[in-house]
Scaffold this motif. Structure first.
Motif: not given
Length: 380
Positions: A294-295, A298, A353, A290-291, A258, A282-283, A287
């Motif tokens: 992706e972030f 993108q 991921q 994998s997030e 993470y 994120g939370n 994050m």
């Protein structure tokens, strides 16, 4: 007597250090059941998987397992034991959000320790676990550390006696710990290393969260291998445990799957330690790995591998993320192998991921072991 040639002897020695002794663990959070069930875990990359978490009753210190949890526990152990290859399963107790108070009360007297210990053994046997992991984050005083040691002493006796009386294999015992043997907060207190050596099969040293949401004024590395400006690092933590006398094979290095995030004060000042004004995407400033990927993809992020710390960070405008990626994890695993410690573990298996990080240590180890088998130097 036929002597082994030097290359052959070298391979045999490496087989002992790499193929037999490496603990490759991963925690599976039970709240991931709906989107990442245990069946999704690729066991090729692990030797031990932890069910996280179970918590004891705050009054009796025993585990009260409802029907839903019982079904989840049975599914977890059955699924992972039937995988090819199978892995060892442990259930982990507590966790970071559980707090310390109940553990402190439980460990403070022989009766409460006994109640807790007996219940852990009962749960492990009822649901087919291979062992139990204690995640007490963290003992707050030296008295609590001493009681932690007493708990381990009594737990080991109970586990040995249960195995002897039933004929079952001994349950594995592990504990998640601070990344160093000494916790410097408030009053300095130290883990009971002698008791750990005598009673635990290994510890999972949490070598991450060196910086995070508790300090929003500046960006920081999540899990640096080295700290050029101090001693907050994985290398210092592991070496501190070794210096404190822990048996190397019982020391397991933690790796994060993470990232931690910040919002930069000035997007043009974006290195490690850059001024920040709060948490990022994120939370709660976190994050999954994998997030993060992706972030980054993108948003066409600037991705930096910071060589002095052996860590990564990415920047998109004022968004800043500190994390580990392939190169930093490879170097950490090599560092762990150079210390001849017991292995490594990930928090958590759901963060990867397509197993791009989880596979790193395993692929090199498996390919090496395959080479040994082909040359008849290692039994299958």
């Amino acid at each position: 007597m036929r002597f082994l040639k030097a290359p052959t002897l070298f391979l045999v020695i490496l087989s002992l250090t790499l193929c037999s002794a490496t603990n490759k663990g991963g925690y599976w959070p039970s709240w991931a059941q709906d989107y990442f069930p245990p069946a999704n875990i690729e066991t090729t990359f692990f030797t031990h998987v932890y069910y996280a978490f179970l918590s004891p009753n705050q009054d009796t210190f025993q585990f009260e397992i409802d029907d839903t949890t019982a079904s989840a526990l049975n599914s977890f152990t059955t699924t992972l034991h039937q995988k090819n290859p199978p892995v060892k399963t442990l259930f982990s107790i507590g966790g970071g959000s559980f707090g310390t108070q109940i553990f402190s009360y439980m460990a403070s007297s022989p009766d409460s320790r006994g109640s807790f210990i007996n219940s852990t053994i009962q749960v492990a046997r009822e649901f087919g676990f291979d062992g139990v992991d204690l995640d007490w984050e963290y003992p707050q005083t030296q008295t609590e550390m001493d009681n932690f040691g007493l708990l381990l002493d009594e737990w080991r006796v109970a586990v040995n006696e249960e195995a002897q009386s039933t004929g079952n294999s001994k349950l594995l015992l592990s504990a998640a710990t601070y990344y160093k043997p000494v916790i410097p907060w408030d009053v300095v207190h130290t883990y009971p290393v002698e008791s750990i050596n005598n009673n635990l099969d290994w510890i999972n040293a949490m070598c991450y969260d060196y910086h995070g949401s508790w300090d929003v004024t500046a960006t920081g590395y999540l899990a640096a291998l080295y700290d050029p400006n101090g001693d907050v690092s994985t290398s210092d933590g592991l070496q501190s445990w070794i210096n404190a006398g822990i048996q190397r094979e019982k020391l397991v290095m933690g790796l994060p799957l993470y990232g931690r995030t910040w919002t930069l004060q000035d997007p043009t000042v974006d290195g490690i330690g850059a001024p920040a004004v709060g948490l990022g995407p994120g939370n709660d400033g976190a994050m999954l790995y994998s997030e993060v990927l992706e972030f980054n993809a993108q948003n066409n992020a600037k991705v930096v591998f910071d060589e002095p710390t052996v860590s990564y960070y990415s920047v998109v405008g004022t968004s800043w993320i500190g994390y580990d990626d392939v190169e930093s994890v490879k170097l950490k695993i090599e560092f762990a192998q150079s210390l001849s410690i017991g292995g490594y573990f990930f928090w958590t298996v759901v963060g990867d991921q397509e197993w791009r990080i989880s596979q790193l240590g395993t692929h090199s180890i498996l390919s090496f072991c395959t080479l040994l088998r082909r040359h008849g130097l290692m039994k299958t």
